[in-house]
Design an enzyme around this catalytic site. Structure first.
Site, short mmCIF file in Angstrom:
data_model
loop_
_atom_site.label_atom_id
_atom_site.label_comp_id
_atom_site.label_asym_id
_atom_site.label_seq_id
_atom_site.Cartn_x
_atom_site.Cartn_y
_atom_site.Cartn_z
CG ASP A 11 8.84 65.43 26.72
OD1 ASP A 11 7.70 65.92 26.82
OD2 ASP A 11 9.11 64.29 27.12
CG ASP A 134 4.23 65.43 35.08
OD1 ASP A 134 3.64 64.89 34.13
OD2 ASP A 134 4.90 66.48 34.96
#
Length: 272
Positions: A11, A134
């Site tokens: 990330d 998500d």
């Protein structure tokens, strides 16, 4: 039976003028975890099956993915590289593939304009197109299409979030997974926001539900904290791949430890 894949995730965001890998809990309280190119090389050398690189602030900041960092990362790895973040159309996808990505991961833009998934799959092939989902548990079950029974007997549906987990969409994650498969996506990267960074284990109910509802590979993401969690993700969650970040970044568990553990329990992995 195809071998199960172990995938580290980077990330990445910009901090103090440089790209850096970060990790948080439930998408919040991000802390530095290292340089993306150095970590990518390490995971390539340690036997990762693939690598996921997500520019997690590109969409909320309204900017493009950091192509120069992708180019430097691609030079260091010889395993499949999936890149996501800030993708708005097929031109962005083409740039990332040209920069060295093997697959692209689309999230926010796919929700805003689902035709992007179809168009991209037709141009570049489904094998290049990953849709990232998500999602978060929502206990107002009257609003969900696919109600999932949780570990404690409660019932919930899973709502899709976009812009790096900042905005709820009202879209049911299972329904959306089925839709992106119809549009031509070749794979789903499923992240449980409730489990992200918690090290409490993968969200088995939603992983299993989506794995059962679609015919394309599902990558489980969010919650890996110990060796048993990978086994549970594959066996109970029926995932095709398990993704993890902090436990690999901070050397709490190595990729080879995970593969040895799974191999000893009869899970087919790429072993060396």
């Amino acid at each position: 039976m195809l071998a199960k894949r172990i995938i580290p995730c980077l990330d990445v965001t910009f901090r103090d003028g440089r790209a850096t890998v970060v990790k948080g809990i439930e998408f919040l309280n991000l802390r530095d975890a290292g340089d993306p190119v150095e970590l990518a090389k390490r995971y390539n050398d340690e036997g990762a099956d693939e690598l996921v690189f997500l520019d997690i602030t590109a969409s909320p900041e309204g900017r493009k993915t950091m192509v120069d960092v992708i180019e430097r990362t691609a030079e260091e790895v010889f395993i499949p590289l999936t890149v996501g973040g800030g993708i708005r159309g097929v031109e962005d996808i083409e740039k990332l593939l040209s920069a060295g990505a093997d697959k692209v991961s689309i999230n926010t833009s796919a929700i805003k304009d689902p035709k992007i998934v179809k168009e991209a799959a037709e141009i570049f092939g489904s094998q290049c197109i990953v849709v990232a989902i998500d999602c978060k548990r929502n206990f107002d079950i009257e609003k969900g299409k696919f109600i999932v029974e949780l570990e404690n007997g409660e019932r919930a549906w899973y709502e899709v979030y976009i812009y790096g987990g900042r905005k709820a969409t009202g879209i049911d994650a299972v329904a959306w997974a089925k839709k992106v498969e119809e549009l031509g996506a070749g794979e789903i990267l499923l992240t449980s926001m409730d489990r992200d960074g918690t090290k409490d284990g993968y969200d088995i109910p939603i992983t299993r539900k989506i794995s059962e509802e679609v015919n394309i590979p599902v990558i489980a993401s969010g919650g890996a904290g110990k060796l048993e969690h990978f086994y549970e993700g594959f066996i109970n969650g029926k995932a095709d791949a398990c993704l993890a970040a902090s436990i690999f970044h901070y050397r709490e568990i190595s990729i080879q430890e995970v593969k040895r553990y799974l191999h000893e329990r009869g899970v087919k992995v790429r072993w060396r």
